[in-house]
Scaffold this motif. Structure first.
Motif, mmCIF file in Angstrom:
data_model
loop_
_atom_site.group_PDB
_atom_site.id
_atom_site.type_symbol
_atom_site.label_atom_id
_atom_site.label_comp_id
_atom_site.label_asym_id
_atom_site.label_seq_id
_atom_site.Cartn_x
_atom_site.Cartn_y
_atom_site.Cartn_z
ATOM 1 N N LYS A 103 0.832 -1.207 0.000
ATOM 2 C CA LYS A 103 0.000 0.000 0.000
ATOM 3 C C LYS A 103 0.864 1.254 0.000
ATOM 4 N N ALA A 118 -6.636 9.925 -0.457
ATOM 5 C CA ALA A 118 -6.606 10.490 0.892
ATOM 6 C C ALA A 118 -5.174 10.874 1.272
ATOM 7 N N VAL A 141 -7.657 6.170 9.263
ATOM 8 C CA VAL A 141 -7.605 4.832 8.661
ATOM 9 C C VAL A 141 -6.189 4.278 8.777
ATOM 10 N N LYS A 143 -3.725 1.128 7.702
ATOM 11 C CA LYS A 143 -3.654 0.038 6.718
ATOM 12 C C LYS A 143 -2.325 -0.690 6.812
ATOM 13 N N VAL A 153 -7.250 -3.434 6.823
ATOM 14 C CA VAL A 153 -7.647 -2.018 6.902
ATOM 15 C C VAL A 153 -8.577 -1.805 8.090
ATOM 16 N N VAL A 155 -10.793 1.229 9.872
ATOM 17 C CA VAL A 155 -11.280 2.613 9.880
ATOM 18 C C VAL A 155 -11.616 2.907 11.344
ATOM 19 N N GLU A 185 -3.990 7.046 6.940
ATOM 20 C CA GLU A 185 -4.545 8.053 6.029
ATOM 21 C C GLU A 185 -5.871 8.599 6.512
ATOM 22 N N GLU A 186 -6.173 9.736 5.973
ATOM 23 C CA GLU A 186 -7.400 10.465 6.252
ATOM 24 C C GLU A 186 -8.614 9.595 5.883
ATOM 25 N N ALA A 187 -9.660 9.645 6.712
ATOM 26 C CA ALA A 187 -10.885 8.900 6.401
ATOM 27 C C ALA A 187 -11.736 9.719 5.434
ATOM 28 N N MET A 188 -12.248 9.026 4.423
ATOM 29 C CA MET A 188 -13.107 9.706 3.442
ATOM 30 C C MET A 188 -14.510 9.122 3.539
ATOM 31 N N GLU A 192 -18.842 3.866 -2.585
ATOM 32 C CA GLU A 192 -17.675 3.170 -3.133
ATOM 33 C C GLU A 192 -18.057 2.413 -4.389
ATOM 34 N N LYS A 214 -20.357 -4.994 1.174
ATOM 35 C CA LYS A 214 -19.351 -5.642 2.044
ATOM 36 C C LYS A 214 -19.886 -6.079 3.394
ATOM 37 N N MET A 273 -13.761 6.006 -4.198
ATOM 38 C CA MET A 273 -14.827 6.574 -3.385
ATOM 39 C C MET A 273 -15.291 7.866 -4.038
ATOM 40 N N LEU A 282 -9.113 4.717 -3.454
ATOM 41 C CA LEU A 282 -8.892 4.061 -2.158
ATOM 42 C C LEU A 282 -7.735 3.093 -2.234
ATOM 43 N N GLU A 283 -7.678 2.359 -3.328
ATOM 44 C CA GLU A 283 -6.655 1.316 -3.454
ATOM 45 C C GLU A 283 -6.603 0.854 -4.896
HETATM 46 P P1 AMP Z 1 -8.722 -0.944 0.780
HETATM 47 O O1 AMP Z 1 -8.256 -2.364 0.898
HETATM 48 O O2 AMP Z 1 -7.637 0.070 0.870
HETATM 49 O O3 AMP Z 1 -9.716 -0.688 -0.318
HETATM 50 O O4 AMP Z 1 -9.663 -0.747 2.071
HETATM 51 C C1 AMP Z 1 -10.740 -1.607 2.331
HETATM 52 C C2 AMP Z 1 -11.965 -0.802 2.681
HETATM 53 O O5 AMP Z 1 -11.679 0.088 3.754
HETATM 54 C C3 AMP Z 1 -12.429 0.091 1.547
HETATM 55 O O6 AMP Z 1 -13.225 -0.610 0.653
HETATM 56 C C4 AMP Z 1 -13.163 1.172 2.312
HETATM 57 O O7 AMP Z 1 -14.464 0.732 2.644
HETATM 58 C C5 AMP Z 1 -12.371 1.313 3.567
HETATM 59 N N1 AMP Z 1 -11.387 2.401 3.413
HETATM 60 C C6 AMP Z 1 -10.133 2.314 2.933
HETATM 61 N N2 AMP Z 1 -9.520 3.505 2.909
HETATM 62 C C7 AMP Z 1 -10.400 4.381 3.403
HETATM 63 C C8 AMP Z 1 -10.365 5.796 3.646
HETATM 64 N N3 AMP Z 1 -9.285 6.523 3.390
HETATM 65 N N4 AMP Z 1 -11.477 6.363 4.146
HETATM 66 C C9 AMP Z 1 -12.576 5.628 4.442
HETATM 67 N N5 AMP Z 1 -12.678 4.318 4.227
HETATM 68 C C10 AMP Z 1 -11.611 3.681 3.727
#
Ligand code: AMP
Ligand code: GLY
Length: 426
Positions: A103, A118, A141, A143, A153, A155, A185-188, A192, A214, A273, A282-283
Motif C-alpha cells: 500500500k 486520501a 484509517v 492500513k 484495513v 477505519v 490516512e485520512e478517512a473519506m 464506493e 461488504k 470513493m 482508495l486502493e
Molecule cells: P482498501 O483495501 O484500501 O480498499 O480498504 C478496504 C476498505 O476500507 C475500503 O473498501 C473502504 O471501505 C475502507 N477504506 C479504505 N480507505 C479508506 C479511507 N481513506 N477512508 C474511508 N474508508 C476507507
C-alpha cells in the motif's frame, strides 16, 4: 486453444464459465479449481502458489494462455516466471503487481502521478505512528502495507481503536511482515465503486463499474465481509464519473508504471470513493475483483479469450470490449456464522435447478465434493448466484427466485443486493 485458469473461487468459476463460451477455446484447465469449475474445466491438483508445477504443466500440455485469478501468485512473480520461458500469461509482472502488494508503494505512486487520494503518511515505527494519530485525531484509517487477505484495513472511530490497530499490526504482527509498515490516512466518506480495466501497457479499456456489498446484513449493517453480493452497472457511476475515473485515476497509474520501465498488463482494479471532492482512489488491485467478476462477465458480450490474448500480446487497441446494456446482480450465499466461525461440510441442494434457469449462473466459491461425490459447503462464502435482466428489477426478481431454489443448512444471504440501483432506476 488451451487455457489454464489459476485459482479456485467464484471469480475463477466465472472466468472458466465465460471462457467456455469462446469459439476459440477447446480445453480449459483450472488449478486447483472447485466443484463448479469442474463442470466446465478439468481441475488440476496443483495449488495456485505452486509456480514450478504450474509452469511444468503449461509447458507439457502446450497451454496457449494462462490466466491468474488471485493476487498472491502475481505478487510472487508468476508472470515473470512464465514469460521467461516464453509462455503466454495474463496478469501483471511482480514489479507492477506491487500496486496491490504494498500500500505504501501504491500511495507513493498515486502521489507521484497526481492521482486524487486520501492524505497519508507511511510508518515503520509504532511510537511514531501513535504520535501521528494524536495529531490527526479520529476518524483515521490504518492500513497494513502488505497483502492481508482483505483484512488489513481499520477505519478507526476512536483513539483506542487507532492505537489498538497500530499495536496489533506493528507490535503483535497479526499479519506478519505485511503489517510491519503501515499507511495511516485520512478517512473519506462517500459511495464506493470498483472500476476494473483491461490494460495492455498502452491501451486501457474499462469494464462497467461494479458496487460490492461488504457488510454481512441488510441495510449495510453487521460485520465487514469479503463481499455479500454485487451489481453492475452502477447508476451513480454515470458516463461522466467513469470518464473522470479513467482520466484522473486509471490512466495516470498506467502511465506512471510505464515510466518505471515495466508496463502494466492485465486487469487494473481501482477501488474508488465518490466524495464531495470528486472521485478519490482508495486502493489498487492487480487482478479481477471477487465478486465483481461474477457480475461483470455475464454482461460481457465480447469474447473473453480474445481480450485476454490481446492484453498479453499488446493488441488490445484493435480488440473490442463490449458489454450488454443490461443489469446484473450477484447474491452470495454464506455459511451460518460467517464472517466468524462456521461449520463446513453441509450438503447443498438445488444447484442444478437454479443453474438451469434462464439468464442465471451459479458460481461456486467455497464448495467441495465429499466422499460420496455430493457437493458440500467448504468456506464462508459458498456460492455466488448471478442473474441478468433488461432492468435491475428483472435481474433482482430472477436472482432471488434462483437463490430460493438452492440452500444448505444454516445458509444466509442479503435480500437487498442491488435494491438501491433498482430504486435509482425507477
Ligand atoms: P482498501 O483495501 O484500501 O480498499 O480498504 C478496504 C476498505 O476500507 C475500503 O473498501 C473502504 O471501505 C475502507 N477504506 C479504505 N480507505 C479508506 C479511507 N481513506 N477512508 C474511508 N474508508 C476507507
Ligand atoms: N471485491 C474486492 C476485491 O476483489 O478485492
Amino acid at each position: 486453444m488451451k487455457v489454464l485458469v489459476i485459482g479456485g473461487g467464484g471469480r475463477e468459476h466465472a472466468l472458466c464459465w465465460k471462457l467456455a463460451q469462446s469459439q476459440r477455446v477447446h480445453k480449459i484447465y483450472c488449478a486447483p479449481g472447485n466443484p463448479g469449475t469442474a463442470t466446465v474445466a478439468e481441475n488440476l491438483a496443483i495449488e495456485a502458489h505452486d509456480t514450478q508445477a504450474l509452469l511444468l504443466f503449461a509447458e507439457q500440455h502446450k497451454v496457449d494462455l494462462t490466466v491468474v485469478g488471485p493476487e498472491l501468485p502475481l505478487i510472487a512473480g508468476i508472470v515473470d516466471a512464465f514469460e521467461a520461458r516464453g509462455l503466454r500469461i495474463f496478469g501483471p509482472s511482480a514489479e507492477p503487481a506491487r500496486l496491490e502488494g504494498s500500500k505504501a508503494y501504491a500511495k507513493n505512486l498515486m502521489a507521484r502521478a497526481g492521482i486524487p487520494t486520501a492524505a497519508f503518511e507511511v510508518f515503520t515505527d509504532a511510537d511514531k505512528a501513535r504520535e501521528y494519530v494524536q495529531t490527526t485525531g479520529v476518524p483515521i484509517v490504518i492500513k497494513a502495507d502488505g497483502a492481508a487477505a482483505g483484512k488489513g484495513v481499520v477505519v478507526a472511530q476512536t483513539m483506542d481503536e487507532a492505537n489498538e490497530a497500530i499495536a496489533a499490526m506493528m507490535e503483535r504482527k497479526i499479519f506478519g511482515a505485511a503489517g510491519e509498515t503501515v499507511v495511516i490516512e485520512e478517512a473519506m466518506r462517500g459511495e464506493e465503486i470498483s472500476v476494473m480495466a483491461f490494460v495492455d501497457g498502452d491501451t486501457v479499456k474499462p469494464m462497467l463499474a461494479v458496487q460490492d456489498h461488504k457488510r454481512a446484513l441488510d441495510g449495510d449493517r453487521g460485520a465487514n465481509t469479503g463481499g455479500m453480493g454485487a451489481y453492475a452497472p452502477v447508476p451513480v457511476a454515470t458516463n461522466e464519473v467513469m470518464q473522470t475515473v479513467l482520466r484522473t485515476i486509471i490512466v495516470p497509474a498506467v502511465e506512471a508504471i510505464k515510466q518505471t520501465g515495466i508496463p502494466y498488463r492485465g486487469v487494473l482494479y481501482a477501488g474508488v470513493m465518490l466524495t464531495t471532492r470528486g472521485a478519490m482512489c482508495l486502493e489498487f488491485n492487480c487482478r479481477f475483483g471477487d465478486p465483481e467478476t461474477q457480475v461483470i462477465l455475464p454482461l460481457l458480450q465480447s469474447d473473453l479469450a480474445d481480450i485476454l490474448c490481446a492484453v498479453a500480446d499488446v493488441e488490445l487497441e484493435k480488440t473490442p470490449v463490449v458489454f450488454a446494456p443490461r443489469a446484473a446482480v450477484c447474491v452470495v450465499l454464506a455459511s451460518g456464522g460467517y464472517p466468524g466461525a462456521y461449520e463446513p461440510g453441509k450438503a447443498i441442494h438445488g444447484l442444478e435447478s437454479a443453474a438451469g434457469m434462464d439468464a442465471v449462473a451459479v458460481f461456486h466459491a467455497g464448495t467441495a465434493q465429499d466422499d460420496a461425490g455430493k457437493t458440500v459447503t467448504n468456506g464462508g462464502r459458498v456460492l455466488g448466484v448471478t442473474a441478468t435482466g433488461d432492468t435491475f428489477s428483472e435481474a433482482r426478481a430472477r436472482v432471488y427466485a434462483a437463490v430460493r431454489k438452492v440452500g444448505f443448512d444454516g445458509a444466509f444471504y442479503r435480500s437487498d443486493i442491488g435494491a438501491r440501483a433498482e430504486a435509482n432506476a425507477e
